[in-house]
Motif scaffolding. Structure first.
Motif, mmCIF file in Angstrom:
data_model
loop_
_atom_site.group_PDB
_atom_site.id
_atom_site.type_symbol
_atom_site.label_atom_id
_atom_site.label_comp_id
_atom_site.label_asym_id
_atom_site.label_seq_id
_atom_site.Cartn_x
_atom_site.Cartn_y
_atom_site.Cartn_z
ATOM 1 N N ILE A 52 0.803 -1.233 0.000
ATOM 2 C CA ILE A 52 0.000 0.000 0.000
ATOM 3 C C ILE A 52 0.833 1.279 0.000
ATOM 4 O O ILE A 52 0.285 2.373 -0.066
ATOM 5 N N GLY A 53 2.152 1.130 0.101
ATOM 6 C CA GLY A 53 3.024 2.303 0.095
ATOM 7 C C GLY A 53 3.582 2.613 1.472
ATOM 8 O O GLY A 53 2.842 2.596 2.462
ATOM 9 N N GLU A 54 4.866 2.905 1.532
ATOM 10 C CA GLU A 54 5.531 3.159 2.811
ATOM 11 C C GLU A 54 5.005 4.403 3.517
ATOM 12 O O GLU A 54 4.933 4.449 4.741
ATOM 13 N N ASP A 55 4.640 5.422 2.753
ATOM 14 C CA ASP A 55 4.135 6.657 3.352
ATOM 15 C C ASP A 55 2.814 6.423 4.085
ATOM 16 O O ASP A 55 2.526 7.078 5.089
ATOM 17 N N THR A 56 2.033 5.490 3.572
ATOM 18 C CA THR A 56 0.732 5.203 4.186
ATOM 19 C C THR A 56 0.882 4.447 5.492
ATOM 20 O O THR A 56 0.166 4.694 6.464
ATOM 21 N N VAL A 57 1.841 3.534 5.543
ATOM 22 C CA VAL A 57 1.940 2.623 6.677
ATOM 23 C C VAL A 57 2.849 3.132 7.799
ATOM 24 O O VAL A 57 2.820 2.609 8.906
ATOM 25 N N LYS A 58 3.636 4.183 7.543
ATOM 26 C CA LYS A 58 4.663 4.562 8.521
ATOM 27 C C LYS A 58 4.092 5.057 9.853
ATOM 28 O O LYS A 58 4.791 5.038 10.865
ATOM 29 N N TYR A 59 2.842 5.502 9.881
ATOM 30 C CA TYR A 59 2.248 5.978 11.129
ATOM 31 C C TYR A 59 1.418 4.905 11.845
ATOM 32 O O TYR A 59 0.826 5.156 12.884
ATOM 33 N N MET A 60 1.383 3.729 11.253
ATOM 34 C CA MET A 60 0.612 2.631 11.837
ATOM 35 C C MET A 60 1.367 2.016 13.013
ATOM 36 O O MET A 60 2.589 1.908 12.997
ATOM 37 N N TRP A 61 0.651 1.604 14.049
ATOM 38 C CA TRP A 61 1.264 0.958 15.214
ATOM 39 C C TRP A 61 1.466 -0.523 14.919
ATOM 40 O O TRP A 61 0.531 -1.315 14.971
ATOM 41 N N VAL A 62 2.695 -0.874 14.586
ATOM 42 C CA VAL A 62 3.078 -2.277 14.389
ATOM 43 C C VAL A 62 4.274 -2.521 15.296
ATOM 44 O O VAL A 62 5.298 -1.844 15.167
ATOM 45 N N GLY A 63 4.162 -3.457 16.211
ATOM 46 C CA GLY A 63 5.281 -3.666 17.110
ATOM 47 C C GLY A 63 5.093 -4.852 18.020
ATOM 48 O O GLY A 63 4.083 -5.563 17.956
ATOM 49 N N THR A 64 6.078 -5.070 18.886
ATOM 50 C CA THR A 64 5.989 -6.146 19.867
ATOM 51 C C THR A 64 5.076 -5.708 21.012
ATOM 52 O O THR A 64 4.763 -4.523 21.161
ATOM 53 N N PHE A 65 4.683 -6.665 21.843
ATOM 54 C CA PHE A 65 3.883 -6.329 23.020
ATOM 55 C C PHE A 65 4.606 -5.283 23.868
ATOM 56 O O PHE A 65 4.012 -4.302 24.319
ATOM 57 N N HIS A 66 5.903 -5.511 24.089
ATOM 58 C CA HIS A 66 6.654 -4.592 24.928
ATOM 59 C C HIS A 66 6.817 -3.216 24.268
ATOM 60 O O HIS A 66 6.763 -2.185 24.943
ATOM 61 N N GLY A 67 7.002 -3.218 22.955
ATOM 62 C CA GLY A 67 7.130 -1.955 22.246
ATOM 63 C C GLY A 67 5.846 -1.131 22.312
ATOM 64 O O GLY A 67 5.886 0.084 22.549
ATOM 65 N N ILE A 68 4.714 -1.794 22.104
ATOM 66 C CA ILE A 68 3.418 -1.114 22.166
ATOM 67 C C ILE A 68 3.173 -0.579 23.573
ATOM 68 O O ILE A 68 2.753 0.574 23.760
ATOM 69 N N CYS A 69 3.440 -1.411 24.580
ATOM 70 C CA CYS A 69 3.230 -0.991 25.967
ATOM 71 C C CYS A 69 4.152 0.162 26.330
ATOM 72 O O CYS A 69 3.759 1.073 27.072
ATOM 73 N N GLY A 70 5.383 0.123 25.816
ATOM 74 C CA GLY A 70 6.313 1.212 26.075
ATOM 75 C C GLY A 70 5.781 2.544 25.578
ATOM 76 O O GLY A 70 5.898 3.569 26.270
ATOM 77 N N ARG A 71 5.172 2.542 24.411
ATOM 78 C CA ARG A 71 4.606 3.774 23.849
ATOM 79 C C ARG A 71 3.436 4.284 24.689
ATOM 80 O O ARG A 71 3.311 5.481 24.947
ATOM 81 N N ILE A 72 2.592 3.356 25.125
ATOM 82 C CA ILE A 72 1.445 3.747 25.951
ATOM 83 C C ILE A 72 1.910 4.326 27.282
ATOM 84 O O ILE A 72 1.393 5.352 27.755
ATOM 85 N N LEU A 73 2.922 3.699 27.892
ATOM 86 C CA LEU A 73 3.425 4.187 29.175
ATOM 87 C C LEU A 73 4.121 5.536 29.033
ATOM 88 O O LEU A 73 4.007 6.403 29.917
ATOM 89 N N ARG A 74 4.863 5.741 27.951
ATOM 90 C CA ARG A 74 5.523 7.034 27.743
ATOM 91 C C ARG A 74 4.510 8.179 27.689
ATOM 92 O O ARG A 74 4.798 9.307 28.092
ATOM 93 N N GLU A 75 3.338 7.876 27.215
ATOM 94 C CA GLU A 75 2.308 8.911 27.082
ATOM 95 C C GLU A 75 1.470 9.078 28.348
ATOM 96 O O GLU A 75 0.895 10.140 28.579
ATOM 97 N N ASN A 76 1.418 8.014 29.195
ATOM 98 C CA ASN A 76 0.416 8.046 30.268
ATOM 99 C C ASN A 76 0.857 7.529 31.636
ATOM 100 O O ASN A 76 0.041 7.470 32.549
ATOM 101 N N ILE A 77 2.110 7.139 31.818
ATOM 102 C CA ILE A 77 2.497 6.474 33.068
ATOM 103 C C ILE A 77 2.289 7.364 34.294
ATOM 104 O O ILE A 77 2.107 6.869 35.412
ATOM 105 N N ASP A 78 2.286 8.681 34.107
ATOM 106 C CA ASP A 78 2.078 9.583 35.238
ATOM 107 C C ASP A 78 0.660 9.473 35.814
ATOM 108 O O ASP A 78 0.389 9.956 36.917
#
Length: 310
Positions: A52-78
């Protein structure tokens, strides 16, 4: 529920399904794809981008469980309420095995415990398994019955105090704390529930309790009824579950049809790698396992050479 036998092309299924949804109007920001390794995540994103094109997919959340959780915690752990009463801030540090082993070593000495009986790697494994079951120090302590478990419970409690005082978490905390955050905070949970309307999980047979609860909360928002426009697609094979030693629970994939309503089961039984004799031998062994969903692999590569024992 996609039951994908060995060599049946499960990665292709996930990438093709994702590309199909995007081509038919689903926003990339509404899709979450979870895998178990960084290599698999990178490959999945590359394959989707090729379609579908790299520009379309680059903002999609694709990752490991730990990677996804890391992003959520960086935004909300406080916003997380901790057992110690001390809150984290978003600049938290993630301790690796070396860091955690050093901390545990110091705690064992502080408590005047036998350093051979309570070796750091052993204690860390016990704590890691507890966190994968969603048992914090308080919960583990309440379940500790024998003397050794009670001493490890003491170490666990001291260990958690050190982490929170240093604004640090360990690898297993990334899962456990994210689940706790989503359970505690309705606003945070609603935010990611609204965003991730389509969730896909690879290697579902290797999920542990913390990973199961994470997926469940993101998909259901803690509700029994899930709107029909949402989707959860998991791919796995109970016959390939080999990580029970690190907390994986194969019953999670076996219970998928009971946990969610209206589940469609798709079996990928054609193997593209091996010949018939190899698959027939494998099938005859695995069919003796009573705790599985019936599935028979086949090949179009012919019988091939006979198997030998050496």
């Amino acid at each position: 529920l996609i039951l994908a036998g060995a060599g049946s092309g499960k990665t292709k299924v996930l990438t093709t399904r994702t590309a199909y949804m995007i081509k038919h109007g689903v926003s990339t920001r509404n899709i979450l794809a979870v895998t178990f390794t960084n290599k698999a995540a990178k490959e999945m994103k590359a394959r989707i981008g090729a379609i579908i094109g790299e520009d379309t997919v680059k903002y999609m959340w694709v990752g490991t469980f730990h990677g996804i959780c890391g992003r959520i915690l960086r935004e909300n752990i406080d916003k997380l309420n901790t057992a110690t009463g001390k809150n984290y801030d978003k600049n938290f540090t993630i301790y690796d095995d070396s860091d955690t082993n050093q901390i545990i070593t110091r705690i064992v000495k502080k408590l005047n415990l036998d350093e051979k009986l309570y070796a750091p790697k052993l204690v860390k494994t016990v704590i890691s398994n507890a966190k994968n079951k969603m048992w914090d120090a308080e919960r583990y302590s309440s379940l500790a019955r024998d003397f050794k478990s009670q001493r490890i419970a003491q170490i666990y409690e001291e260990y958690e105090k050190v982490l929170t005082s240093n604004n640090a978490i360990d690898f297993d905390d990334m899962l456990m704390l994210t689940v706790k955050l989503l359970e505690q905070n309705n606003e945070v949970r609603q935010k990611y529930y609204d965003r991730f309307q389509h969730i896909m999980v690879d290697e579902y047979q290797d999920t542990n309790q913390a990973q199961y609860q994470l997926v469940n909360l993101l998909y259901t928002n803690g509700q029994k009824e899930v709107p029909p426009e949402r989707s959860l697609c998991v791919v796995g094979d109970v016959d390939q579950s080999i990580y029970s030693w690190r907390g994986a629970d194969f019953t999670i994939i076996l219970n998928f049809q009971h946990d969610y309503k209206g589940v469609k089961v798709i079996k990928l039984e054609q193997n593209y790698r091996s010949t018939g004799n190899i698959l027939n031998a494998a099938n005859s062994v695995i069919e003796n396992n009573e705790e599985r969903v019936e599935k028979v692999l086949y090949s179009n590569k012919g019988d091939g050479e006979k198997l030998g024992f050496y």
